[in-house]
Design an enzyme around this catalytic site. Structure first.
Site: not given
Lengths: 97, 494
Positions: B81, B156, B180
């Site tokens: 990420k 996210s 997330s």
């Protein structure tokens, strides 16, 4: 119910060092008011004698206080938009003496 | 020849160790697949250049040829990420605020993945500063859900989940502040694990809400996330909140018996508005599977669970407002504005942050004001204690708690601006584990009835540091189901 008007939003934006357009002020004021109204459900909870949350994890030991490798100055400054004489350059904040 | 991108990370690591194929072959297969489908998927914000990927792969091949011991991720292509700091590899955290920033140091996560033999392929799409549940809160291209181009990948860590699902990475790392990792894993039909707070270092993971943030793995199966957790878990002197407890053998935990475990279910939570009937049905079916695995399902009560969203969003916004004060345009990232220092701050932050980040900063600034602190933040921190105590009391009568992960089987892409509160409420089942600092996993547990049928996730939550129990139960569930073997259709490319 807590209500945030556009002027309150402006004050918050000032504290957070943000600028809002008139349209943003209106939109954020409405949204934040709705969100705070939802969050007001916490007011119904009896928190008498309830302490603030603390992690149950035991404290971790501090690192040994000994010299070690550091980021080189040139590397540390490489991401800065303005650099002068090996330092981050910023607008003047003090008047000349 | 086997399509190497179809293998699990565990199959890749074992195959590399046994010399069945080279790491260069594996890395090339994933790199080429990325090149082919990324124009449609958009799971990556930044890709590592091919020559660097191959160089890293050759180093692992050489290590094997020399008889050196290989790590748990030997030859496994990994996506990170874009919240994880990577030396000399662009790290934006999904924000214009850090656009073009090349970090001068390697974060703990990237370093540990590499030391474990992983091949980093690039940086994955996300909501700006991890604030969101759809990965739409970004100035960059929005990642697609591999199962449906009309639906979001969740957030996210949307890029992390989509990449695993579409096989543009074998495993990925995400961050989980309120769900997330687990929510996008659920929406993309993969496995995602949020470890105990402090189990994995936060050093080199850009801060959103420091008392809630935790890094964790996503993969196509339980063993893959266990393998990846093995590589990244453990004390880090660079993070004072990282735990010093010894790291168990997570792969061995996957083989441990789950029979006899007691799974708690809070029936009242299933009656809350917003839970789709098809998700409820899949969850009830999942409970039957857990029983088939020899586990016992028991009723529990968590009387403060319904306060989780209100409590969470006050605390996370307060911490975000504080953490994001560091973005001033001076030391890194673009700088905007002329004039005095205050004007530079204002212009930089106004240009750099998107609407959701600004909204949360404003909300966080409000709840931290001296005249509002006790009413909002102080009260939320006391309610957090009650929510955490609920878990403690529940775990007196059960070993794990089961819930749906996401209350819905899919979230359609937004055609207009979303109602932020509506999206916040979609975190209803996930924020509790963050507030209490507990480990939790989401795994595929069914599909919705629509066309296309979209993935549904089962969440299991365990007591602090009980990841081995969590993995044993998850592996048993996986052994009794085939949901995790389904693959999304190939994206429409071109």
């Amino acid at each position: 119910m807590a209500k945030l008007d556009a002027d309150s939003c402006d004050l918050l934006a000032h504290l957070a060092r943000l600028s809002l357009t008139p349209a943003e002020r209106e939109v954020f004021a409405g949204q934040l008011t709705d969100i705070l109204a939802y969050m007001s459900k916490l007011k119904a909870v009896d928190i008498t004698d309830v302490p603030e949350f603390r992690s149950p994890a035991p404290p971790t030991p501090p690192r040994a206080d000994k010299p070690g490798p550091m980021l080189e100055r040139a590397r540390a400054l490489a991401g800065a938009a303005h650099v002068r004489e090996g330092q981050v350059a910023v607008p003047k904040i003090l008047e000349d003496a | 020849m086997t399509d190497l991108t179809s293998l699990t990370a565990s199959q890749i690591a074992r195959g590399v160790g046994a010399g069945q194929f080279s790491v260069v072959d594996v890395a090339t297969a994933f790199y080429d697949r990325c090149t082919y489908i990324e124009p449609a998927l958009h799971s990556y914000l930044t890709r590592v250049p091919q020559d660097q990927v191959i160089r890293a792969a050759k180093a692992i091949d050489l290590a094997r040829a020399q008889g050196r011991q290989l790590g748990p991720l030997a030859g496994v292509p990994v996506g990170l990420k874009d919240i994880f700091v990577t030396k000399d590899l662009a790290t934006t955290c999904g924000s214009r605020m850090l656009e073009g920033w090349l970090p001068p140091y390697q974060g703990t996560h990237a370093r540990r993945v590499t030391e474990a033999g992983g091949i980093v392929l690039g940086k994955l799409a996300m909501d700006e500063f991890a604030m969101g549940s759809s990965s739409e809160n970004t100035p960059f291209t929005v990642v697609q859900n591999p199962w449906s181009k009309d639906h979001v990948a969740g957030g996210s860590s949307g890029g992390s989940a989509a990449a695993v699902s579409a096989r543009t990475a074998s495993v990925t790392l995400g961050s989980d502040t309120g769900g997330s990792i687990r929510q996008p894993a659920s929406l993309c039909g993969v496995v995602g694990l949020k470890p105990t707070y402090g189990r994995v270092s936060r050093a080199g993971m850009i801060a959103f809400a420091s008392s809630l943030d935790q890094a964790g793995p996503l993969g196509v199966c339980v063993e893959d996330v266990a393998r990846t957790l093995q590589a990244i878990a453990g004390h880090d002197p660079a993070d004072a909140t990282s735990l010093t407890d010894p790291v168990p053998d997570y792969l061995a935990a996957c083989q441990a018996p789950a029979s006899g475990l007691r799974v708690g279910v809070d029936r009242a939570a299933l009656e809350r508005p917003g839970l789709q009937p098809e998700v409820r049905r899949a969850f009830e079916q999942a409970l039957l599977v857990l029983r088939d695995c020899g586990m016992t399902v028991v009723d529990i009560s968590r009387p403060h669970a319904h306060l989780g969203i209100a409590c969470y969003y006050i605390i996370c916004c307060a911490e975000a407002a504080s953490n994001l004060a560091r973005y001033d345009g001076l030391r890194y990232g673009p700088r905007h504005g002329e004039g005095d220092l205050q004007e530079v701050y204002r212009a930089t932050r106004t240009a750099g942050f998107g609407p959701e980040v600004k909204r949360r900063i404003l909300l966080g600034t409000h709840v931290l004001r001296a005249d509002c602190y006790e009413e909002h933040y102080g009260r939320a921190m006391r309610v957090r204690t009650l929510i955490a105590d609920d878990y403690t009391q529940a775990f007196a009568t059960c070993d794990l708690i089961a819930t749906p992960t996401s209350p819905v089987a899919g979230i359609a892409r937004a055609s207009t601006e979303r109602d932020p509160l509506e999206l916040y409420l979609s975190d209803m089942f996930t924020v509790g584990a963050n507030l209490a600092g507990l480990p939790a996993i989401s795994m595929p547990a069914g599909f919705g009835a629509g066309t296309p049928g979209l993935p549904i996730g089962l969440q299991l939550i365990a007591p602090r540091l009980a990841e081995p129990t969590l993995l044993a139960a998850a592996q048993a569930f996986e052994n009794h189901t085939t949901w995790h073997t389904r693959r999304p259709p190939e994206p429409e490319v071109g």
